[in-house]
Design a protein around this motif. Structure first.
Motif, PDB file in Angstrom:
ATOM      1  N   VAL A  82       0.842  -1.200   0.000  1.00 53.94           N
ATOM      2  CA  VAL A  82       0.000   0.000   0.000  1.00 53.94           C
ATOM      3  C   VAL A  82       0.877   1.250   0.000  1.00 53.94           C
ATOM      4  O   VAL A  82       0.585   2.217  -0.717  1.00 53.94           O
ATOM      5  CB  VAL A  82      -0.979   0.000   1.200  1.00 53.94           C
ATOM      6  CG1 VAL A  82      -1.698   1.335   1.327  1.00 53.94           C
ATOM      7  CG2 VAL A  82      -1.999  -1.127   1.043  1.00 53.94           C
ATOM      8  N   LEU A  83       1.957   1.232   0.757  1.00 54.54           N
ATOM      9  CA  LEU A  83       2.873   2.377   0.739  1.00 54.54           C
ATOM     10  C   LEU A  83       3.439   2.609  -0.658  1.00 54.54           C
ATOM     11  O   LEU A  83       3.519   3.752  -1.124  1.00 54.54           O
ATOM     12  CB  LEU A  83       4.018   2.170   1.726  1.00 54.54           C
ATOM     13  CG  LEU A  83       3.730   2.475   3.179  1.00 54.54           C
ATOM     14  CD1 LEU A  83       4.963   2.216   4.027  1.00 54.54           C
ATOM     15  CD2 LEU A  83       3.234   3.880   3.389  1.00 54.54           C
ATOM     16  N   ASP A  84       3.813   1.515  -1.329  1.00 53.45           N
ATOM     17  CA  ASP A  84       4.318   1.647  -2.702  1.00 53.45           C
ATOM     18  C   ASP A  84       3.259   2.239  -3.618  1.00 53.45           C
ATOM     19  O   ASP A  84       3.557   3.075  -4.473  1.00 53.45           O
ATOM     20  CB  ASP A  84       4.784   0.290  -3.242  1.00 53.45           C
ATOM     21  CG  ASP A  84       6.082  -0.167  -2.608  1.00 53.45           C
ATOM     22  OD1 ASP A  84       6.781   0.674  -2.013  1.00 53.45           O
ATOM     23  OD2 ASP A  84       6.382  -1.380  -2.706  1.00 53.45           O
ATOM     24  N   MET A  85       2.007   1.799  -3.447  1.00 52.25           N
ATOM     25  CA  MET A  85       0.919   2.329  -4.262  1.00 52.25           C
ATOM     26  C   MET A  85       0.760   3.832  -4.017  1.00 52.25           C
ATOM     27  O   MET A  85       0.612   4.614  -4.954  1.00 52.25           O
ATOM     28  CB  MET A  85      -0.392   1.610  -3.937  1.00 52.25           C
ATOM     29  CG  MET A  85      -1.578   2.115  -4.739  1.00 52.25           C
ATOM     30  SD  MET A  85      -3.136   1.361  -4.243  1.00 52.25           S
ATOM     31  CE  MET A  85      -3.388   2.113  -2.641  1.00 52.25           C
ATOM     32  N   ILE A  86       0.819   4.244  -2.765  1.00 44.31           N
ATOM     33  CA  ILE A  86       0.680   5.658  -2.425  1.00 44.31           C
ATOM     34  C   ILE A  86       1.829   6.468  -3.031  1.00 44.31           C
ATOM     35  O   ILE A  86       1.638   7.561  -3.549  1.00 44.31           O
ATOM     36  CB  ILE A  86       0.620   5.839  -0.889  1.00 44.31           C
ATOM     37  CG1 ILE A  86      -0.712   5.283  -0.359  1.00 44.31           C
ATOM     38  CG2 ILE A  86       0.781   7.305  -0.501  1.00 44.31           C
ATOM     39  CD1 ILE A  86      -0.775   5.198   1.156  1.00 44.31           C
ATOM     40  N   LYS A  87       3.031   5.908  -2.986  1.00 45.70           N
ATOM     41  CA  LYS A  87       4.204   6.603  -3.517  1.00 45.70           C
ATOM     42  C   LYS A  87       4.146   6.766  -5.035  1.00 45.70           C
ATOM     43  O   LYS A  87       4.558   7.790  -5.558  1.00 45.70           O
ATOM     44  CB  LYS A  87       5.485   5.846  -3.165  1.00 45.70           C
ATOM     45  CG  LYS A  87       5.871   5.882  -1.728  1.00 45.70           C
ATOM     46  CD  LYS A  87       7.128   5.033  -1.527  1.00 45.70           C
ATOM     47  CE  LYS A  87       7.462   4.839  -0.078  1.00 45.70           C
ATOM     48  NZ  LYS A  87       8.638   3.976   0.108  1.00 45.70           N
ATOM     49  N   PRO A  93      -5.102  12.266  -4.720  1.00 47.64           N
ATOM     50  CA  PRO A  93      -5.211  13.471  -3.886  1.00 47.64           C
ATOM     51  C   PRO A  93      -4.624  13.238  -2.486  1.00 47.64           C
ATOM     52  O   PRO A  93      -4.649  12.123  -1.965  1.00 47.64           O
ATOM     53  CB  PRO A  93      -6.719  13.714  -3.795  1.00 47.64           C
ATOM     54  CG  PRO A  93      -7.339  12.863  -4.850  1.00 47.64           C
ATOM     55  CD  PRO A  93      -6.397  11.754  -5.138  1.00 47.64           C
ATOM     56  N   ALA A  94      -4.132  14.295  -1.893  1.00 50.12           N
ATOM     57  CA  ALA A  94      -3.503  14.212  -0.579  1.00 50.12           C
ATOM     58  C   ALA A  94      -4.463  13.639   0.460  1.00 50.12           C
ATOM     59  O   ALA A  94      -4.068  12.821   1.297  1.00 50.12           O
ATOM     60  CB  ALA A  94      -3.005  15.584  -0.140  1.00 50.12           C
ATOM     61  N   ALA A  95      -5.723  14.053   0.410  1.00 48.84           N
ATOM     62  CA  ALA A  95      -6.702  13.559   1.384  1.00 48.84           C
ATOM     63  C   ALA A  95      -6.870  12.043   1.268  1.00 48.84           C
ATOM     64  O   ALA A  95      -7.006  11.343   2.272  1.00 48.84           O
ATOM     65  CB  ALA A  95      -8.045  14.252   1.190  1.00 48.84           C
ATOM     66  N   LYS A  96      -6.843  11.530   0.041  1.00 44.74           N
ATOM     67  CA  LYS A  96      -6.974  10.090  -0.177  1.00 44.74           C
ATOM     68  C   LYS A  96      -5.737   9.366   0.358  1.00 44.74           C
ATOM     69  O   LYS A  96      -5.835   8.290   0.952  1.00 44.74           O
ATOM     70  CB  LYS A  96      -7.170   9.788  -1.673  1.00 44.74           C
ATOM     71  CG  LYS A  96      -7.354   8.328  -1.992  1.00 44.74           C
ATOM     72  CD  LYS A  96      -8.643   7.786  -1.422  1.00 44.74           C
ATOM     73  CE  LYS A  96      -8.857   6.347  -1.849  1.00 44.74           C
ATOM     74  NZ  LYS A  96     -10.023   5.768  -1.216  1.00 44.74           N
ATOM     75  N   ARG A  97      -4.550   9.963   0.174  1.00 52.02           N
ATOM     76  CA  ARG A  97      -3.320   9.366   0.693  1.00 52.02           C
ATOM     77  C   ARG A  97      -3.384   9.244   2.208  1.00 52.02           C
ATOM     78  O   ARG A  97      -3.066   8.200   2.780  1.00 52.02           O
ATOM     79  CB  ARG A  97      -2.102  10.209   0.309  1.00 52.02           C
ATOM     80  CG  ARG A  97      -1.753  10.157  -1.152  1.00 52.02           C
ATOM     81  CD  ARG A  97      -0.624  11.172  -1.444  1.00 52.02           C
ATOM     82  NE  ARG A  97      -0.394  11.272  -2.852  1.00 52.02           N
ATOM     83  CZ  ARG A  97       0.627  10.705  -3.476  1.00 52.02           C
ATOM     84  NH1 ARG A  97       1.513  10.026  -2.786  1.00 52.02           N
ATOM     85  NH2 ARG A  97       0.767  10.821  -4.768  1.00 52.02           N
ATOM     86  N   VAL A  98      -3.780  10.322   2.868  1.00 57.57           N
ATOM     87  CA  VAL A  98      -3.876  10.312   4.325  1.00 57.57           C
ATOM     88  C   VAL A  98      -4.935   9.307   4.773  1.00 57.57           C
ATOM     89  O   VAL A  98      -4.730   8.565   5.733  1.00 57.57           O
ATOM     90  CB  VAL A  98      -4.172  11.729   4.868  1.00 57.57           C
ATOM     91  CG1 VAL A  98      -4.465  11.687   6.362  1.00 57.57           C
ATOM     92  CG2 VAL A  98      -3.007  12.663   4.580  1.00 57.57           C
ATOM     93  N   GLU A  99      -6.051   9.241   4.057  1.00 56.24           N
ATOM     94  CA  GLU A  99      -7.108   8.293   4.398  1.00 56.24           C
ATOM     95  C   GLU A  99      -6.605   6.846   4.292  1.00 56.24           C
ATOM     96  O   GLU A  99      -6.853   6.023   5.186  1.00 56.24           O
ATOM     97  CB  GLU A  99      -8.303   8.490   3.460  1.00 56.24           C
ATOM     98  CG  GLU A  99      -9.463   7.554   3.697  1.00 56.24           C
ATOM     99  CD  GLU A  99     -10.555   7.712   2.650  1.00 56.24           C
ATOM    100  OE1 GLU A  99     -11.205   6.705   2.353  1.00 56.24           O
ATOM    101  OE2 GLU A  99     -10.741   8.832   2.130  1.00 56.24           O
ATOM    102  N   GLN A 145      -4.977  20.264   4.424  1.00 59.17           N
ATOM    103  CA  GLN A 145      -4.099  20.837   3.395  1.00 59.17           C
ATOM    104  C   GLN A 145      -2.658  20.356   3.558  1.00 59.17           C
ATOM    105  O   GLN A 145      -1.860  20.456   2.629  1.00 59.17           O
ATOM    106  CB  GLN A 145      -4.170  22.376   3.415  1.00 59.17           C
ATOM    107  CG  GLN A 145      -3.509  23.038   4.607  1.00 59.17           C
ATOM    108  CD  GLN A 145      -4.370  23.158   5.857  1.00 59.17           C
ATOM    109  OE1 GLN A 145      -5.396  22.491   5.999  1.00 59.17           O
ATOM    110  NE2 GLN A 145      -3.971  24.016   6.780  1.00 59.17           N
ATOM    111  N   HIS A 146      -2.325  19.805   4.718  1.00 62.19           N
ATOM    112  CA  HIS A 146      -0.969  19.330   4.970  1.00 62.19           C
ATOM    113  C   HIS A 146      -0.838  17.815   4.827  1.00 62.19           C
ATOM    114  O   HIS A 146       0.208  17.245   5.148  1.00 62.19           O
ATOM    115  CB  HIS A 146      -0.502  19.747   6.370  1.00 62.19           C
ATOM    116  CG  HIS A 146      -0.437  21.229   6.555  1.00 62.19           C
ATOM    117  ND1 HIS A 146       0.307  22.053   5.739  1.00 62.19           N
ATOM    118  CD2 HIS A 146      -1.041  22.041   7.460  1.00 62.19           C
ATOM    119  CE1 HIS A 146       0.164  23.307   6.138  1.00 62.19           C
ATOM    120  NE2 HIS A 146      -0.653  23.331   7.174  1.00 62.19           N
ATOM    121  N   GLY A 147      -1.872  17.165   4.332  1.00 57.68           N
ATOM    122  CA  GLY A 147      -1.856  15.706   4.196  1.00 57.68           C
ATOM    123  C   GLY A 147      -0.719  15.199   3.338  1.00 57.68           C
ATOM    124  O   GLY A 147      -0.061  14.219   3.682  1.00 57.68           O
ATOM    125  N   SER A 148      -0.474  15.859   2.211  1.00 60.68           N
ATOM    126  CA  SER A 148       0.600  15.389   1.328  1.00 60.68           C
ATOM    127  C   SER A 148       1.970  15.542   1.988  1.00 60.68           C
ATOM    128  O   SER A 148       2.857  14.720   1.784  1.00 60.68           O
ATOM    129  CB  SER A 148       0.565  16.130  -0.008  1.00 60.68           C
ATOM    130  OG  SER A 148       0.795  17.507   0.178  1.00 60.68           O
TER     131      SER A 148
END
Length: 169
Positions: A82-87, A93-99, A145-148
């Motif tokens: 999942v980390l690789d997918m996020i990277k 979107p940043a919000a989706k990454r944090v979620e 706004q700081h999620g990314s």
């Protein structure tokens, strides 16, 4: 061609927990013996000595503990996937990454809590994951706004967290 983390973990699991020879473990995962040997040597150089873990697993014995270790290994493989997918998904979107990070950490925390009585060493990792999950939720709720930026920081921090927790013992 690079092999996936799942194949790497499969070879490791066959060798350590199923107690197969390295040749057999490689064969079960359809990997060349030389590749499996290289992975084992690289892991040992990074502090993950498969022979020591295999010996400890043999000494510890017990089906429940062995199953717990296998589950923990698989869970960490999925965490890395999942980390690789996020990277790699630059359009996410940043919000989706944090979620995703928050959800992933929540699932790991729940699994680690269940295994705590079988694997005491997982307790410190569980505490670390609880703190990170709380931080991700806090940022998502109060500072979306700081999620990314949080994801950018947490990804490399994940590499040093195990050493921090090991030093805290």
């Amino acid at each position: 061609m690079a092999k996936s983390a799942e194949i790497h973990a499969l070879v490791r699991r066959h060798y350590i927990f199923d107690r197969l020879s390295l040749e057999q473990a490689a064969g079960m995962a359809n990997v060349a013996y030389t590749t499996a040997k290289r992975w084992k040597e690289k892991a040992a150089a990074a502090g993950d000595d498969w022979d020591k873990v295999r010996s400890a697993s043999t000494l510890a014995g017990g089906d429940v503990e062995q199953l717990s270790r296998q589950i923990l290994t698989e869970m960490l493989v999925q965490f890395n996937a999942v980390l690789d997918m996020i990277k790699t998904d630059i359009d996410m979107p940043a919000a989706k990454r944090v979620e995703l990070m928050s959800s992933l950490m929540d699932n790991i925390h729940k699994s680690m809590s269940a295994m705590r009585k079988f694997l005491p060493e997982a307790n410190s990792l569980s505490i670390g994951m609880t703190v990170l999950r709380g931080l991700a939720e806090f940022v998502q709720e109060r500072y979306p706004q700081h999620g990314s930026i949080l994801v950018e920081i947490l990804e490399p921090f994940g590499d040093v967290l195990p050493k921090i927790l090991a030093d805290a013992k």
